[in-house]
Each structure stands twice: as structure tokens, then as C-alpha cells.
Motif scaffolding. Structure first.
Motif, PDB file in Angstrom:
ATOM      1  N   LEU A  57      42.299  33.622  43.032  1.00 11.63           N
ATOM      2  CA  LEU A  57      42.357  35.089  42.969  1.00 11.63           C
ATOM      3  C   LEU A  57      43.801  35.598  42.958  1.00 11.63           C
ATOM      4  O   LEU A  57      44.068  36.684  42.457  1.00 11.63           O
ATOM      5  CB  LEU A  57      41.603  35.702  44.154  1.00 11.63           C
ATOM      6  CG  LEU A  57      40.097  35.472  44.194  1.00 11.63           C
ATOM      7  CD1 LEU A  57      39.510  36.002  45.494  1.00 11.63           C
ATOM      8  CD2 LEU A  57      39.409  36.119  43.005  1.00 11.63           C
ATOM      9  N   LYS A  58      44.720  34.807  43.505  1.00 11.57           N
ATOM     10  CA  LYS A  58      46.125  35.221  43.576  1.00 11.57           C
ATOM     11  C   LYS A  58      46.736  35.356  42.185  1.00 11.57           C
ATOM     12  O   LYS A  58      47.661  36.139  41.974  1.00 11.57           O
ATOM     13  CB  LYS A  58      46.910  34.206  44.403  1.00 11.57           C
ATOM     14  CG  LYS A  58      48.241  34.716  44.878  1.00 11.57           C
ATOM     15  CD  LYS A  58      48.880  33.743  45.823  1.00 11.57           C
ATOM     16  CE  LYS A  58      50.191  34.294  46.320  1.00 11.57           C
ATOM     17  NZ  LYS A  58      50.851  33.407  47.258  1.00 11.57           N
ATOM     18  N   SER A  59      46.191  34.609  41.238  1.00  7.34           N
ATOM     19  CA  SER A  59      46.735  34.641  39.879  1.00  7.34           C
ATOM     20  C   SER A  59      46.340  35.906  39.108  1.00  7.34           C
ATOM     21  O   SER A  59      46.919  36.208  38.066  1.00  7.34           O
ATOM     22  CB  SER A  59      46.275  33.399  39.103  1.00  7.34           C
ATOM     23  OG  SER A  59      44.858  33.397  39.015  1.00  7.34           O
ATOM     24  N   ILE A  60      45.343  36.654  39.629  1.00  8.10           N
ATOM     25  CA  ILE A  60      44.923  37.890  38.949  1.00  8.10           C
ATOM     26  C   ILE A  60      45.998  38.951  39.159  1.00  8.10           C
ATOM     27  O   ILE A  60      46.414  39.229  40.281  1.00  8.10           O
ATOM     28  CB  ILE A  60      43.563  38.375  39.495  1.00  8.10           C
ATOM     29  CG1 ILE A  60      42.493  37.304  39.291  1.00  8.10           C
ATOM     30  CG2 ILE A  60      43.142  39.676  38.824  1.00  8.10           C
ATOM     31  CD1 ILE A  60      41.190  37.588  39.991  1.00  8.10           C
ATOM     32  N   GLN A  61      46.413  39.558  38.085  1.00  9.77           N
ATOM     33  CA  GLN A  61      47.498  40.540  38.147  1.00  9.77           C
ATOM     34  C   GLN A  61      47.127  41.818  37.406  1.00  9.77           C
ATOM     35  O   GLN A  61      46.159  41.849  36.655  1.00  9.77           O
ATOM     36  CB  GLN A  61      48.779  39.953  37.519  1.00  9.77           C
ATOM     37  CG  GLN A  61      49.332  38.733  38.211  1.00  9.77           C
ATOM     38  CD  GLN A  61      49.832  39.007  39.608  1.00  9.77           C
ATOM     39  OE1 GLN A  61      50.409  40.050  39.864  1.00  9.77           O
ATOM     40  NE2 GLN A  61      49.604  38.075  40.521  1.00  9.77           N
ATOM     41  N   GLY A  62      47.914  42.865  37.609  1.00  6.55           N
ATOM     42  CA  GLY A  62      47.814  44.105  36.847  1.00  6.55           C
ATOM     43  C   GLY A  62      46.510  44.855  37.024  1.00  6.55           C
ATOM     44  O   GLY A  62      45.950  44.949  38.111  1.00  6.55           O
ATOM     45  N   PHE A  63      46.023  45.376  35.894  1.00  2.00           N
ATOM     46  CA  PHE A  63      44.833  46.224  35.894  1.00  2.00           C
ATOM     47  C   PHE A  63      43.585  45.441  36.300  1.00  2.00           C
ATOM     48  O   PHE A  63      42.687  45.991  36.949  1.00  2.00           O
ATOM     49  CB  PHE A  63      44.648  46.840  34.497  1.00  2.00           C
ATOM     50  CG  PHE A  63      43.610  47.914  34.458  1.00  2.00           C
ATOM     51  CD1 PHE A  63      43.806  49.118  35.135  1.00  2.00           C
ATOM     52  CD2 PHE A  63      42.427  47.729  33.763  1.00  2.00           C
ATOM     53  CE1 PHE A  63      42.843  50.108  35.117  1.00  2.00           C
ATOM     54  CE2 PHE A  63      41.454  48.722  33.742  1.00  2.00           C
ATOM     55  CZ  PHE A  63      41.664  49.914  34.415  1.00  2.00           C
ATOM     56  N   ASP A  64      43.529  44.152  35.934  1.00  3.98           N
ATOM     57  CA  ASP A  64      42.387  43.312  36.332  1.00  3.98           C
ATOM     58  C   ASP A  64      42.297  43.211  37.852  1.00  3.98           C
ATOM     59  O   ASP A  64      41.208  43.271  38.431  1.00  3.98           O
ATOM     60  CB  ASP A  64      42.514  41.905  35.737  1.00  3.98           C
ATOM     61  CG  ASP A  64      42.281  41.899  34.235  1.00  3.98           C
ATOM     62  OD1 ASP A  64      41.700  42.883  33.726  1.00  3.98           O
ATOM     63  OD2 ASP A  64      42.674  40.920  33.581  1.00  3.98           O
ATOM     64  N   PHE A  65      43.443  43.066  38.500  1.00  6.95           N
ATOM     65  CA  PHE A  65      43.472  42.990  39.958  1.00  6.95           C
ATOM     66  C   PHE A  65      42.912  44.267  40.580  1.00  6.95           C
ATOM     67  O   PHE A  65      42.093  44.227  41.501  1.00  6.95           O
ATOM     68  CB  PHE A  65      44.903  42.742  40.456  1.00  6.95           C
ATOM     69  CG  PHE A  65      45.039  42.874  41.941  1.00  6.95           C
ATOM     70  CD1 PHE A  65      44.618  41.861  42.790  1.00  6.95           C
ATOM     71  CD2 PHE A  65      45.553  44.039  42.507  1.00  6.95           C
ATOM     72  CE1 PHE A  65      44.733  41.990  44.166  1.00  6.95           C
ATOM     73  CE2 PHE A  65      45.662  44.176  43.885  1.00  6.95           C
ATOM     74  CZ  PHE A  65      45.257  43.148  44.710  1.00  6.95           C
ATOM     75  N   ILE A  66      43.377  45.417  40.059  1.00 11.90           N
ATOM     76  CA  ILE A  66      42.923  46.705  40.593  1.00 11.90           C
ATOM     77  C   ILE A  66      41.413  46.843  40.454  1.00 11.90           C
ATOM     78  O   ILE A  66      40.714  47.224  41.402  1.00 11.90           O
ATOM     79  CB  ILE A  66      43.659  47.879  39.901  1.00 11.90           C
ATOM     80  CG1 ILE A  66      45.144  47.854  40.257  1.00 11.90           C
ATOM     81  CG2 ILE A  66      43.047  49.225  40.290  1.00 11.90           C
ATOM     82  CD1 ILE A  66      46.001  48.800  39.454  1.00 11.90           C
TER      83      ILE A  66
END
Length: 199
Positions: free
Chosen positions: A147-156
Motif C-alpha cells: 500500500l505504501k507504493s500507492i501515490q497521488g490521486f489513487d492514494f486519496i
């Protein structure tokens, strides 16, 4: 005015006494009241056991990241403090229900107010877990490699989606729990009050 005139005026006024509740109706009320007490005992002990097991798990679990262990133990300890406050209020209601006197309408009305207050405590208890749920989600996203690799708008999107889902689940489980273990018995007592024409 003379004393005799005052006595006559006093006697003429209709002073309403607090209506007495028959022994039969008191017994009718005691049945749902006893079920509420039993469910309160069950809820207290089940919550205490669950928290004890969670604490044991996190204290003795070998976590590779020390900082994560400190965060989790701090978060669980804070949850326990909040839960302890609400269980103190819960215990006070339990004590009041154990010593309640149902022989007058005023006592029965007071019991209704206590139930309303307890319902508000339940609502505020579940609302108090909102920051804990958000913190737990942050920890999960921060310390889970996939989950740490998820960034940007996908993370939000994923983060907000999981938070909202968890909070809605907590809300609906709380409503279901209250209705199932307390609400139906409170309704029975309210119905008895209506039949007695006390509300």
C-alpha cells in the motif's frame, strides 16, 4: 387573610400526587429491565476480553519496525482510555438500573431519561472512534509495503474510500447493536409507560 381561610383555599385546590404504579406493572417493567442489565454485563465483559487480547497481541507480537509498534500501542492505549470513560458512564447507568424504584410515575420517567442519555453516550462513543479509525488507516498505508507504493490521486481515493467504508460500517454496526441489545427492551418499557398514560 385568616388562617382558616388559607386552610379552606388549600383544601379546595386539586393537588396532583405522583401516580403510583401497580405491582403487576412493576413486574412487567422488570422483565425488559433485567434483560437490559444482562446485556450490559455481557457487553462489558466481552469488550474487556477483546481489548485484553488486542493488547496482548500487540505487546508480544514481534514487529520488525519498532516505530510501528510504538504507534500501535499508543493508539490502542488511547482507545482504551476513551472506552474506559464511556464504560464508567455505562457502569453508572447499570448501577442505577439495579437500584431503580418503579413504584411512581416520576421514577419511570427518570428511567426513560437515563435511557435517552445512554443512547447519546453510545452515539458519542462511536463518533469518538473516528480519529482512531483515520489514524489506523494512516498506519496501515504507511507501514504496509504493497500500500505504501500507492501515490497521488489513487492514494486519496483508496484511503478516503477505506476510511468512509470503515466508519459507515462502525456506524451501522453500532445502531444494530444498540437496537438489538437495548432498543427493543427500551421500546417495551416505553410501551408500558404509554399504556399507563404516563408519557
Amino acid at each position: 387573610m385568616e388562617l382558616d381561610q388559607l386552610k379552606n383555599i388549600w383544601d379546595q385546590e386539586n393537588i396532583s400526587e405522583t401516580p403510583e404504579i401497580s405491582t403487576e406493572k412493576q413486574k412487567e417493567i422488570h422483565l425488559p429491565l433485567e434483560k437490559i442489565r444482562k446485556n450490559m454485563r455481557m457487553e462489558f465483559w466481552s469488550t474487556a476480553i477483546v481489548f485484553f487480547l488486542i493488547i496482548l497481541f500487540f505487546v508480544f507480537k514481534d514487529m520488525h519496525i519498532f516505530k510501528f509498534k510504538v504507534y500501535v500501542i499508543t493508539l490502542v492505549s488511547a482507545q482504551m482510555l476513551v472506552t474506559s470513560f464511556y464504560f464508567f458512564k455505562f457502569f453508572n447507568l447499570y448501577k442505577n438500573l439495579s437500584s431503580v424504584n418503579l413504584n411512581t410515575a416520576d421514577n419511570l420517567k427518570d428511567l426513560g431519561y437515563q435511557f435517552k442519555l445512554n443512547e447519546q453516550y453510545y452515539l458519542s462513543f462511536y463518533l469518538s472512534f473516528v480519529p482512531f479509525v483515520v489514524c489506523e488507516m494512516l498506519l496501515i498505508f504507511e507501514f504496509t509495503p504493497s500500500l505504501k507504493s500507492i501515490q497521488g490521486f489513487d492514494f486519496i481515493l483508496i484511503f478516503l474510500g477505506l476510511c468512509i467504508f470503515t466508519l459507515l460500517l462502525l456506524y451501522f454496526v453500532g445502531i444494530w447493536w444498540f437496537k438489538r441489545y437495548y432498543g427493543k427492551y427500551i421500546s417495551q418499557i416505553t410501551q408500558i409507560k404509554k399504556n399507563l398514560k404516563l408519557i
